[in-house]
Scaffold this motif. Sequence first.
Motif, short mmCIF file in Angstrom:
data_model
loop_
_atom_site.label_atom_id
_atom_site.label_comp_id
_atom_site.label_asym_id
_atom_site.label_seq_id
_atom_site.Cartn_x
_atom_site.Cartn_y
_atom_site.Cartn_z
N ASP A 178 98.54 32.63 -39.56
CA ASP A 178 98.24 33.30 -40.84
C ASP A 178 96.80 33.11 -41.27
OD1 ASP A 178 100.82 34.15 -40.90
OD2 ASP A 178 101.50 32.78 -42.47
N ARG A 179 96.17 32.02 -40.84
CA ARG A 179 94.79 31.76 -41.21
C ARG A 179 93.88 32.90 -40.76
NH1 ARG A 179 95.22 26.59 -40.51
NH2 ARG A 179 94.94 26.72 -38.24
N ASP A 180 94.04 33.35 -39.52
CA ASP A 180 93.21 34.44 -39.02
C ASP A 180 93.65 35.80 -39.56
OD1 ASP A 180 91.32 33.03 -37.68
OD2 ASP A 180 92.00 33.52 -35.67
N LEU A 181 94.95 35.95 -39.87
CA LEU A 181 95.41 37.20 -40.48
C LEU A 181 94.74 37.40 -41.83
CD1 LEU A 181 99.23 37.19 -39.64
CD2 LEU A 181 97.46 38.66 -38.67
N LYS A 182 94.58 36.33 -42.57
CA LYS A 182 93.90 36.40 -43.87
C LYS A 182 92.44 36.78 -43.69
CE LYS A 182 93.16 33.85 -48.18
NZ LYS A 182 93.40 32.58 -48.90
N ARG A 183 91.80 36.22 -42.67
CA ARG A 183 90.39 36.54 -42.41
C ARG A 183 90.24 38.01 -42.06
NH1 ARG A 183 88.56 33.98 -37.76
NH2 ARG A 183 86.38 34.22 -38.41
N ARG A 184 91.18 38.55 -41.30
CA ARG A 184 91.11 39.97 -40.93
C ARG A 184 91.20 40.87 -42.14
NH1 ARG A 184 94.84 43.70 -40.87
NH2 ARG A 184 94.55 45.59 -39.61
#
Length: 416
Positions: A36-42
């Motif tokens: 989820d950390r990278d999904l938020k960044r996207r």
Amino acid sequence: MSYLRFLTSGESHGKALIGIIEGIPSGLYLSEEDIDRDLKRRQSGYGRGARMKIESDHAEILSGVRWGKTIGSPISLSIENKDWKNWIEGMSPYQDAKGSIPPVTKPRPGHADLSGAIKYYHHDIRDILERSSARETAMRVALGAIAKKFLSGFGIHVGSYVVQIGKVNVQRSTFSVQRSEKELSLLLKKAEMSPVRCPSKETTKKMIKLIDKTIKEGNSLGGIFEIFVIGVPAGLGNHVQWDRKLDGRLAQALMSIQAIKSVEVGLGFEMAEHFGSEVMDEIFYRAKSKEQRGKSVNSELRTLNSKLTTGFYRKTNYAGGIEGGITNGMPIILRASMKPIPTLRRALRSINIITKKPVEAAYERSDICAVPAAGVIGEAMASLTITDAFLEKFGGDSIVETKRNYDSYIKYIEKF
């Protein structure tokens, strides 16, 4: 990919996105928070569209992980599309919902709309645009986050930052291939604090100003982002066949991202402007002293690559970490250009595929500028590709086995 395999499925306004990745060894600690950390960044970035206000992406792990660790079987993920509630009939798989919304018959220039409709014999372009949408990249980022977690266990880290939006750019002399691993990590840290993911505060302000102007004009913007991979040992990839060269595999992976039109490795196109003597990365060697034997290489050899484990080193990195399709131990540097989003509020000219009469192209909710998000997607694709090459080299059905193979290889390099 030769070792790692992954697939995504799902439509932009369908019920969910689904992803499967196979080849990750057992024993990798993995949680939904890691993904989820990278999904938020996207989803972040100045200039993103209204869809980002609707969705707050979360990946649910469906299989392949037990009690917080991978078990060696395929890992499957699901990302719910929260906008699905407004499209239950319009995107229904059931025949009795047919005709619940009008067909899309006005193809948008710059999209797969017309070519896809011709290829698949569709007279409702929605059957094409739903899958060709960049919404699909949410799942790629989720799968890429798994690859990132795997690589981090071997000291390999992937990052990105934006260097240009429209005509506003950071000079290459400021952010160049000559950065050390420590400096590249610092650039990423600065980029994460910028609304446009640009490490330069002054350039960030100019980019935001340009985006605001573009929004008022109903237009869109493209740009350039840079990806780095640090901590990669020499020897990943291969020179013996065209489809095994790592730079070619990375270029294809980045080019597969929606709206990406060109890719550079290292100095890229700029290298063509110089003499060979100016842009080849000369090779040096310094033997370890008695005090240094049995320890990691001294600080003088850590100019660009803090992971160096032998006396061989380079003072430059114009090749971007890859020579002859094989990693040379230097940071991998990649650049990709993204075209302006082709869906515009300022309508473009098109043709109705049914009546064949001139029309204004259809407008689907879209971003004004998605370059910051594209960098994060690029990280995911680079991570998946590097992981494939890493497992191709070191194998292993479990993390323990892979680590044993990796450590043995590093010792071999030190003695070479």
